[in-house]
Design a protein around this motif. Structure first.
Motif, PDB file in Angstrom:
ATOM      1  N   LEU A 331       0.806  -1.218   0.000  1.00 12.45           N
ATOM      2  CA  LEU A 331       0.000   0.000   0.000  1.00 12.45           C
ATOM      3  C   LEU A 331       0.840   1.269   0.000  1.00 12.45           C
ATOM      4  CD1 LEU A 331      -2.795  -1.126   2.485  1.00 12.45           C
ATOM      5  CD2 LEU A 331      -3.086  -0.630   0.049  1.00 12.45           C
ATOM      6  N   THR A 332       2.065   1.200   0.516  1.00 15.07           N
ATOM      7  CA  THR A 332       2.930   2.378   0.521  1.00 15.07           C
ATOM      8  C   THR A 332       3.799   2.456  -0.737  1.00 15.07           C
ATOM      9  OG1 THR A 332       4.704   1.216   1.709  1.00 15.07           O
ATOM     10  CG2 THR A 332       3.031   2.321   3.034  1.00 15.07           C
ATOM     11  N   TYR A 333       3.755   1.407  -1.549  1.00 17.93           N
ATOM     12  CA  TYR A 333       4.638   1.332  -2.731  1.00 17.93           C
ATOM     13  C   TYR A 333       3.863   1.415  -4.035  1.00 17.93           C
ATOM     14  CZ  TYR A 333       9.209   0.154  -4.742  1.00 17.93           C
ATOM     15  OH  TYR A 333      10.408   0.198  -5.394  1.00 17.93           O
ATOM     16  N   VAL A 334       2.614   0.966  -4.009  1.00 18.49           N
ATOM     17  CA  VAL A 334       1.758   0.985  -5.200  1.00 18.49           C
ATOM     18  C   VAL A 334       0.553   1.879  -4.898  1.00 18.49           C
ATOM     19  CG1 VAL A 334       0.346  -0.418  -6.755  1.00 18.49           C
ATOM     20  CG2 VAL A 334       2.447  -1.378  -5.781  1.00 18.49           C
ATOM     21  N   PRO A 339       3.222   1.557 -10.632  1.00 12.32           N
ATOM     22  CA  PRO A 339       1.804   1.775 -10.966  1.00 12.32           C
ATOM     23  C   PRO A 339       0.975   0.498 -10.835  1.00 12.32           C
ATOM     24  CG  PRO A 339       3.102   1.610 -12.968  1.00 12.32           C
ATOM     25  CD  PRO A 339       4.091   1.616 -11.834  1.00 12.32           C
ATOM     26  N   HIS A 340      -0.332   0.673 -10.777  1.00  9.59           N
ATOM     27  CA  HIS A 340      -1.244  -0.475 -10.809  1.00  9.59           C
ATOM     28  C   HIS A 340      -1.069  -1.224 -12.133  1.00  9.59           C
ATOM     29  CE1 HIS A 340      -3.372   0.426  -7.124  1.00  9.59           C
ATOM     30  NE2 HIS A 340      -3.572   1.675  -7.512  1.00  9.59           N
ATOM     31  N   GLU A 341      -1.339  -2.521 -12.097  1.00 12.94           N
ATOM     32  CA  GLU A 341      -1.092  -3.380 -13.264  1.00 12.94           C
ATOM     33  C   GLU A 341      -2.302  -3.523 -14.187  1.00 12.94           C
ATOM     34  OE1 GLU A 341       1.607  -4.413 -14.303  1.00 12.94           O
ATOM     35  OE2 GLU A 341       3.017  -4.478 -12.634  1.00 12.94           O
ATOM     36  N   LYS A 374       9.085  -6.950  -6.147  1.00 15.08           N
ATOM     37  CA  LYS A 374       8.767  -5.886  -7.109  1.00 15.08           C
ATOM     38  C   LYS A 374       7.786  -4.878  -6.539  1.00 15.08           C
ATOM     39  CE  LYS A 374       6.787  -5.109 -11.716  1.00 15.08           C
ATOM     40  NZ  LYS A 374       6.255  -5.756 -12.944  1.00 15.08           N
ATOM     41  N   TYR A 375       6.846  -5.355  -5.684  1.00 20.32           N
ATOM     42  CA  TYR A 375       5.757  -4.481  -5.260  1.00 20.32           C
ATOM     43  C   TYR A 375       5.840  -4.027  -3.803  1.00 20.32           C
ATOM     44  CZ  TYR A 375       3.708  -5.960  -9.656  1.00 20.32           C
ATOM     45  OH  TYR A 375       3.489  -6.194 -10.994  1.00 20.32           O
ATOM     46  N   PHE A 401      -6.055  -3.545  -9.495  1.00 21.11           N
ATOM     47  CA  PHE A 401      -7.242  -2.710  -9.710  1.00 21.11           C
ATOM     48  C   PHE A 401      -7.456  -1.607  -8.684  1.00 21.11           C
ATOM     49  CE2 PHE A 401      -8.280  -6.967 -11.457  1.00 21.11           C
ATOM     50  CZ  PHE A 401      -8.406  -6.615 -12.796  1.00 21.11           C
ATOM     51  N   GLY A 402      -6.607  -1.503  -7.647  1.00 25.15           N
ATOM     52  CA  GLY A 402      -6.801  -0.453  -6.662  1.00 25.15           C
ATOM     53  C   GLY A 402      -7.783  -0.858  -5.570  1.00 25.15           C
TER      54      GLY A 402
END
Length: 485
Positions: A331-334, A339-341, A374-375, A401-402
């Motif tokens: 949540l602090t990185y994406v 960005p969202h995928e 990565k995330y 998707f957020g």
């Protein structure tokens, strides 16, 4: 719908689904009230209250007296993984954000997991549809009318097939997934045996105990311990059998629960040294010693445990069960850094099962730790340390998707699980006791863990459903006709 209706059976579950039907498991309200008063008050009291409300709502959606409780079980188990940290932090006088070393927005991760679990429960409820009172009645009739020896033979046959399938899986890597899925379906036979044994008052508990001890003994000796499954399948079968809770039976269930927790603590305390021993000190998940040496090592390690090691194991086990820390880091990185995928992770998860490695040997191997690195923005152990660490399907749904969009694939997953449950319960070759066992085994083995990655979980679901379809299409009509009348 079963052809049997209106015929009283010993301990039969009422078929009514009106206002008189209990919408929550027995003793649930007082149990959660006591737990909240003991562990819910503290720095995380409001969030703990939200977790309790979600628990009650999810169980109200999924609880069906007399049916196998597999759908409410996976909801409650994942709820525990999302919420246990709240109550543990309150007990220690901490804010949950202080509980984990990775930092991140843990409170938001818990909120999103709870919202996701409610979406999962809603999807499962919609997919499962109406209550299957006719199939419950048929299952209980089958358990009453068929001799226990038939269920013992079914379990023995499933055990033999599972043993052969597991051994073949390593010799035939191209067929490893379906062979392991076939091996896991032995739990359907164990569930059926347990259900039939405790529905009947004249059945031999000794024979069932022998099966239980065989499964418990076989769960030791590998790189990973799988002892929890024999307890969990026993518990789900006992709930489905609708045994009356006398004082004696309550004490027996409490004993089972205590043994399971104790095994979990002991395994947590010894697993690092044990794994180093069985792998020969190599960075590998391979077991290079025989079964007797593995068991002897466990006994030796257990004999050295003291209060300090057990206290540390208790903390480690709670933190291991709680599976929100990596999501909190995400949540602090994406999307601030990555960005969202836009659906790439779930698309890969959906495509993979339809590209079997037997025909697509170039298919990329899943490396969950690389995906996690990565995330979350820092390094976790991976294949080079003979381990994999996942973000979990909730976090992956958020990456795709957020915060709001993630609820859509989670709801769809619940819908799929509910449809699988309904299909196995109503199929003409599996309805009744066989469908109860199969649906419990398929869903328990593939979708019970919040820490599952989307790719591994969805792939396991598809392969297990395919194996189950082959079983009910070609084996059940000839081998199990007496269980479907």
């Amino acid at each position: 719908m079963s052809k049997y209706s209106g015929v009283p059976l010993p301990g039969r579950i009422p078929a009514n689904v009106g206002p008189r039907r209990k919408i929550l498991p027995p003793f649930m309200l007082p149990t959660v009230a006591v737990c909240y008063l003991l562990f819910g008050l503290g720095d995380n009291a409001l969030l703990a209250l939200v977790a309790i409300v979600v628990l009650l709502l999810g169980c109200a959606l999924l609880w069906r007296p007399g049916e196998t409780p597999i759908l409410p079980f996976i909801f409650v188990y994942q709820w525990l993984q999302a919420s246990l940290g709240l109550f543990y932090a309150n007990w220690r006088g901490l804010n949950i954000d202080q509980l984990f070393i990775f930092g991140g927005n843990t409170q938001l991760a818990v909120v999103l997991c709870l919202a996701g679990l409610f979406s999962l429960a809603a999807g499962m409820r919609l997919g499962a549809g109406r209550s299957f009172s006719g199939e419950v009645e048929l299952a209980r009739r089958t358990a009453q009318e068929q001799p226990q020896s038939r269920f013992i033979l079914l379990y023995v046959a499933a055990l033999v097939i599972a043993t052969v399938a597991q051994a073949s899986a390593f010799a035939l890597p191209g067929l490893r997934q379906p062979l392991l899925a076939l091996a896991d379906l032995k739990w359907a036979a164990f569930f059926i045996l347990t259900f039939a044994t405790f529905v009947r008052r004249d059945s031999s508990r000794i024979l069932w105990c022998a099966a239980f001890l065989i499964e418990l003994a076989m769960s030791f000796g590998g790189y990973y311990s799988s002892f929890k499954f024999v307890f969990l399948f026993t518990l789900t079968a006992l709930v489905a059998a609708h045994i009356r809770l006398t004082v004696r039976k309550t004490l027996v269930l409490a004993f089972f629960g205590t043994v399971l927790i104790t095994f979990g603590l002991v395994w947590t305390a010894v697993k690092v040294e044990y794994r180093s021993f069985v792998s020969g000190g190599q960075v590998s998940q391979a077991v290079v010693v025989d079964y007797s040496q593995s068991v002897e090592k466990i006994i030796d390690l257990v004999s050295t445990l003291d209060d300090e090691k057990m206290d540390k194991a208790a903390t480690d086990l709670i933190e291991r069960i709680t599976y929100v820390d990596y999501f909190a880091a995400v949540l602090t990185y994406v999307p601030s850094i990555v960005p969202h995928e836009d659906g790439a992770l779930w698309l890969d998860a959906i495509i993979r099962p339809f590209m079997p490695r037997l025909f697509f040997p170039e298919k990329e191997i899943i490396d969950d730790s690389t995906l996690t690195n990565k995330y979350i923005g820092f390094h976790v152990a991976g294949m080079e340390q003979a381990t994999t660490i996942t973000i979990g399907y909730m976090g992956e749904s958020y990456i795709d998707f957020g915060m709001f969009g993630m609820m859509v694939p989670i709801f769809a997953l619940g819908l799929l699980l509910g449809l699988i449950y309904r299909w196995l319960m109503l199929h003409r070759n599996s309805h009744g006791i066989f469908g109860m066992g199969l649906s419990t085994a398929v869903i328990m083995e593939t979708a019970s863990d919040l820490g599952n990655s989307a790719a591994i979980m969805f792939g396991a679901i598809i392969v297990s459903v395919l194996v189950a379809w082959l079983l009910i299409s070609y084996a059940a009509p000839n081998v199990f006709p007496a269980m479907r009348k």
